[in-house]
Design a protein around this motif. Structure first.
Motif, PDB file in Angstrom:
ATOM      1  N   GLU A  71       6.549  13.935 -11.041  1.00  0.00           N
ATOM      2  CA  GLU A  71       7.672  13.197 -10.803  1.00  0.00           C
ATOM      3  C   GLU A  71       7.102  11.915 -10.125  1.00  0.00           C
ATOM      4  O   GLU A  71       6.151  11.734  -9.772  1.00  0.00           O
ATOM      5  CB  GLU A  71       8.681  14.271  -9.576  1.00  0.00           C
ATOM      6  N   VAL A  72       7.911  10.751 -10.396  1.00  0.00           N
ATOM      7  CA  VAL A  72       7.854   9.399  -9.597  1.00  0.00           C
ATOM      8  C   VAL A  72       7.532   9.654  -8.340  1.00  0.00           C
ATOM      9  O   VAL A  72       8.417  10.265  -7.446  1.00  0.00           O
ATOM     10  CB  VAL A  72       8.734   8.352  -9.966  1.00  0.00           C
ATOM     11  N   SER A  73       6.346   9.045  -7.752  1.00  0.00           N
ATOM     12  CA  SER A  73       6.091   9.302  -6.434  1.00  0.00           C
ATOM     13  C   SER A  73       6.390   7.898  -5.601  1.00  0.00           C
ATOM     14  O   SER A  73       6.252   6.800  -6.231  1.00  0.00           O
ATOM     15  CB  SER A  73       4.443   9.615  -6.112  1.00  0.00           C
ATOM     16  N   THR A  74       6.756   8.030  -4.386  1.00  0.00           N
ATOM     17  CA  THR A  74       6.820   6.933  -3.433  1.00  0.00           C
ATOM     18  C   THR A  74       5.703   7.141  -2.537  1.00  0.00           C
ATOM     19  O   THR A  74       5.824   6.001  -1.482  1.00  0.00           O
ATOM     20  CB  THR A  74       8.244   6.885  -2.765  1.00  0.00           C
ATOM     21  N   PHE A  75       4.778   7.666  -2.535  1.00  0.00           N
ATOM     22  CA  PHE A  75       3.559   7.926  -1.594  1.00  0.00           C
ATOM     23  C   PHE A  75       2.985   6.792  -1.494  1.00  0.00           C
ATOM     24  O   PHE A  75       2.475   5.976  -2.444  1.00  0.00           O
ATOM     25  CB  PHE A  75       2.816   8.945  -1.809  1.00  0.00           C
ATOM     26  N   HIS A  76       2.679   6.042  -0.343  1.00  0.00           N
ATOM     27  CA  HIS A  76       2.066   4.700  -0.159  1.00  0.00           C
ATOM     28  C   HIS A  76       1.484   4.973   1.243  1.00  0.00           C
ATOM     29  O   HIS A  76       1.952   5.403   2.135  1.00  0.00           O
ATOM     30  CB  HIS A  76       2.687   3.615  -0.391  1.00  0.00           C
ATOM     31  N   LYS A  77       0.404   4.000   1.492  1.00  0.00           N
ATOM     32  CA  LYS A  77       0.007   3.613   3.133  1.00  0.00           C
ATOM     33  C   LYS A  77      -0.950   2.265   2.811  1.00  0.00           C
ATOM     34  O   LYS A  77      -1.186   2.032   1.825  1.00  0.00           O
ATOM     35  CB  LYS A  77      -0.609   4.746   3.763  1.00  0.00           C
ATOM     36  N   PHE A  78      -1.068   1.991   4.048  1.00  0.00           N
ATOM     37  CA  PHE A  78      -1.661   0.473   4.161  1.00  0.00           C
ATOM     38  C   PHE A  78      -3.062   0.837   4.744  1.00  0.00           C
ATOM     39  O   PHE A  78      -3.168   1.767   6.019  1.00  0.00           O
ATOM     40  CB  PHE A  78      -1.052  -0.605   5.146  1.00  0.00           C
ATOM     41  N   VAL A  79      -4.101   0.552   4.169  1.00  0.00           N
ATOM     42  CA  VAL A  79      -5.620   0.910   4.928  1.00  0.00           C
ATOM     43  C   VAL A  79      -6.263  -0.242   4.736  1.00  0.00           C
ATOM     44  O   VAL A  79      -6.044  -1.520   4.144  1.00  0.00           O
ATOM     45  CB  VAL A  79      -6.310   1.793   3.827  1.00  0.00           C
ATOM     46  N   LYS A  80      -7.433  -0.276   5.627  1.00  0.00           N
ATOM     47  CA  LYS A  80      -8.103  -1.606   5.726  1.00  0.00           C
ATOM     48  C   LYS A  80      -8.974  -2.090   4.758  1.00  0.00           C
ATOM     49  O   LYS A  80      -9.488  -0.798   3.981  1.00  0.00           O
ATOM     50  CB  LYS A  80      -9.107  -1.596   7.197  1.00  0.00           C
ATOM     51  N   ARG A  81      -8.954  -3.252   4.208  1.00  0.00           N
ATOM     52  CA  ARG A  81      -9.792  -3.606   2.906  1.00  0.00           C
ATOM     53  C   ARG A  81     -11.349  -3.368   3.221  1.00  0.00           C
ATOM     54  O   ARG A  81     -11.669  -3.696   4.030  1.00  0.00           O
ATOM     55  CB  ARG A  81      -9.497  -4.979   2.598  1.00  0.00           C
ATOM     56  N   GLN A  82     -12.022  -2.746   2.097  1.00  0.00           N
ATOM     57  CA  GLN A  82     -13.317  -2.664   2.323  1.00  0.00           C
ATOM     58  C   GLN A  82     -14.251  -3.939   2.019  1.00  0.00           C
ATOM     59  O   GLN A  82     -13.916  -4.456   1.150  1.00  0.00           O
ATOM     60  CB  GLN A  82     -13.916  -1.412   1.560  1.00  0.00           C
TER      61      GLN A  82
END
Length: 94
Positions: free
Chosen positions: A83-94
């Protein structure tokens, strides 16, 4: 099995959000001062009961803060069941 991807490419983020009905937003009341509305989010109005706590913002404003904060977008295309997911989050760029 589902896998996550990570990017800071603006077009990739906008396309992912658009395909799912997502819009750039901020969480009201979470900013540090009167000039800051709050924490960045991708909001899915059709699937949300939290309309009053989020303020839609222009993509230009979203990406300005996204880049200033040196963030990456961690996201999922599909769930384990396909199923299409809407999971996301913002993380600090490495």
């Amino acid at each position: 099995m589902s896998t996550s991807k990570q990017t800071h490419d603006h077009d990739e983020i906008k396309n992912w959000a658009a395909e799912r009905g997502g819009v750039p937003a901020k969480v009201k009341g979470t900013g540090g001062n009167s000039d800051d509305e709050g924490i960045l989010r991708i909001h899915f109005p059709e699937n949300s009961e939290n309309q009053d706590t989020l303020k839609e913002i222009p993509w230009e404003d979203f990406f300005q803060e996204f880049d200033e904060e040196n963030l990456d977008f961690l996201y999922q295309e599909t769930k384990a069941d396909g199923e299409v997911s809407t999971f996301h989050k913002f993380v600090k760029r490495q």
